[in-house]
Enzyme design. Structure first.
Site, PDB file in Angstrom:
ATOM      1  CG  MET A  11      -1.902  -1.085   1.153  1.00  0.00           C
ATOM      2  SD  MET A  11      -2.773  -1.002   2.707  1.00  0.00           S
ATOM      3  CE  MET A  11      -1.973  -1.983   3.786  1.00  0.00           C
ATOM      4  CB  VAL A  12       1.117   3.984  -2.513  1.00  0.00           C
ATOM      5  CG1 VAL A  12       1.838   5.450  -2.431  1.00  0.00           C
ATOM      6  CG2 VAL A  12       1.336   3.483  -3.475  1.00  0.00           C
ATOM      7  CB  CYS A  45      -1.415   0.141  -9.411  1.00  0.00           C
ATOM      8  SG  CYS A  45      -1.757   1.797  -8.912  1.00  0.00           S
ATOM      9  NE  ARG A  90     -10.441  -1.554   1.089  1.00  0.00           N
ATOM     10  CZ  ARG A  90     -11.708  -1.824   1.113  1.00  0.00           C
ATOM     11  NH1 ARG A  90     -12.537  -0.830   1.800  1.00  0.00           N
ATOM     12  NH2 ARG A  90     -12.304  -2.994   0.756  1.00  0.00           N
TER      13      ARG A  90
END
Length: 523
Positions: free
Chosen positions: A21-22, A118, A245
């Site tokens: 995750m960026v 992505c 998430r």
């Protein structure tokens, strides 16, 4: 679900994994995920072009390996704690660039992954991420080049295609390149988290391949606690589960004993962030994700206002911890600067130069750190005490102000010899203390630094490793220190009669003592 590695090969079967995750997948969160029970952690996607501008640097202060740009900015930071469980994910559209990046990081990670899912605009425009899903030949070239070119296992992460048959065909092509596993996000390129995750297509892929398939995309809809991980795994027929998430919001989802409160997560995160000097802007962003539903709380408002790492730590009562770690890191930094001084510059880069009045000035790259000294007895006090014992005139200080920023540098004169630090300090008092430290260092006299004993040897408190696994050089160190003491430079210090490029015997002995001390603690 325990992690295991087989030689140099990371096993992707039956694992619980932190997704790439960026901005989230930086070192503190990766270590936090491992702390709570994750088996494998993926770093945030890093673009090949940017990584190829980086140089690998071993950071002795933090005990990390940093990949830094020319300006010193770290792009990727890792440490030994995660080495056997870390997968480096890159964004790329070119086989040779991908290989160059993989070779750059190969010995510091457990696996290499290519982002092929992505959907963000910057990835698509660069021909990376989900743009690769419709370019099977390029996928094959990139993965085959990596598999053949590096010793670590190679994987990729994809999204599903509009038809299940297309997705299976793509997955089989990927498997044919020799990759160790494939992660499948169960959404189309244009879909977002609000859309339903397609578990059936992930299951169809898993049933069609012989390599581990890692299911991704179940956060919130299927994944809310540790017990849900096994349910999602069964639902998708996958070998392993990758969480994004839900981990971003609460890393304790990896914890078998259940979720922890937000405050506990924030404090645990901050400890890693402080220990590894994480940029406060990144820490602030990660903590905002933890508080995502409570950003209107007093903590949320304070976090928005925070303008430094110290501000962020203060919100959770960790300001004192931040100050303590910062002080230790600063002391370690100065210690290693001394160790790395050029061989012809003693201790902290000692040099001698002539002033306009014809007198000689000895300078050293050293500064006064207030927390390292007692308020009752400062370096200036120790220097006065020395002069009185030697029946010399008391030290005299001449301080210069730099007009553009009102910083100060002081020269102290002792027995007609002059000493100064190369640092410009924020106050006249600090400048004088720095000059006193330089003078005492040249005289082989103790300056009161709490991190050193009176022989000048760094105390064990700030060394990064204990003595258990180290060589016992204590007798040899003691011998060297005694030589220093016996040959100490008092009165007219003979060191000042040498050229700056010469290294006097007592300076050589001091270097040797420092080297032995370094070996003893394996710094």
């Amino acid at each position: 679900m325990n992690s295991e590695s087989m030689g140099n090969t990371l096993n992707y079967a039956n694992k619980v994994i932190l997704a790439p995750m960026v901005r989230i997948g930086t070192l503190p969160n990766r270590l936090l995920a491992l702390h709570y029970g994750a088996d494998i952690v993926y770093g945030e996607e890093l673009i090949d072009y940017k990584m190829l501008q980086c140089k690998r640097v071993e950071n002795d202060i933090l005990n990390t390996v940093d990949f830094v740009l020319e300006n010193g900015q770290p792009v990727f930071r890792t440490c030994a704690k995660e080495k056997d469980k870390l997968v480096f994910q890159m964004g790329t559209s070119d086989p040779q660039r991908a290989l160059q990046v993989a070779k750059l990081v190969e010995k510091d990670v457990a696996g290499i992954d290519v982002n092929m899912g992505c959907p963000k605009e910057f990835s698509i425009k660069g021909g990376m991420g989900a743009a690769l899903l419709t370019k099977p030949d390029k996928i094959k070239d990139i993965l085959t080049t990596l598999v053949n070119g590096v010793s670590k296992p190679v994987t990729c992460k994809i999204r599903i295609l509009p038809k299940v048959e297309e997705t299976i065909a793509l997955a089989k092509l990927i498997q044919s390149t020799g990759v160790a596993a494939v992660a499948v996000h169960g959404r189309l390129r244009e879909e977002r988290p609000r859309h339903h995750v397609n578990c059936d297509i992930i299951k169809a892929v898993a049933e069609s391949l012989s390599i581990p398939v890692i299911a991704n995309g179940g956060s919130d809809e299927y994944l809310n606690c540790y017990e849900d991980i096994e349910k999602f795994k069964l639902l998708t027929g996958s070998s392993s589960v990758m969480i994004a998430r839900e981990a971003q919001w609460n890393m304790s989802i990896f914890r078998k004993d259940g979720l922890l409160p937000e405050d506990d997560i924030c404090k645990a995160y901050l400890k890693y962030a402080v220990d590894y000097d994480n940029p406060y802007t990144n820490s602030k962003y990660c903590l905002q994700q933890v508080l995502h539903k409570n950003m209107e709380s007093s903590q949320g408002h304070a976090l928005r206002r925070a303008e430094s790492a110290k501000d962020v730590c203060a919100i959770w009562g960790m300001e004192e911890y931040w100050q303590e770690v910062q002080s230790k890191q600063q002391r370690s930094k100065e210690y290693f600067e001394r160790q790395r001084a050029p061989h012809d510059n003693f201790y902290t880069g000692m040099r001698k130069r002539k002033l306009e009045d014809g007198s000689n000035l000895v300078e050293m790259h050293i500064r006064f750190v207030k927390k390292d000294y007692s308020q009752e007895k400062t370096p200036k006090s120790y220097l006065i005490e020395y002069c009185r014992k030697q029946k010399l005139a008391e030290p005299s200080y001449k301080t210069e102000e730099r007009p553009n920023d009102r910083h100060y540098k002081s020269i102290v004169t002792v027995n007609e010899n002059k000493y100064s630090s190369t640092y410009w300090e924020k106050s006249k008092r600090f400048a004088e203390q720095s000059a006193a430290i330089v003078c005492l260092s040249c005289l082989n006299e103790y300056d009161g630094n709490k991190n050193f004993d009176k022989t000048g040897i760094l105390s064990a408190e700030i060394m990064h490793h204990g003595k258990n696994d180290c060589h016992d050089n204590s007798k040899e160190i003691e011998t060297v220190v005694n030589v220093i003491k016996s040959g100490g430079c008092h009165g007219n210090n003979k060191r000042h009669k040498t050229e700056s490029s010469e290294l006097m015997p007592d300076e050589q002995q001091y270097h040797k003592a420092q080297e032995l001390n370094t070996n003893e603690h394996q710094v």
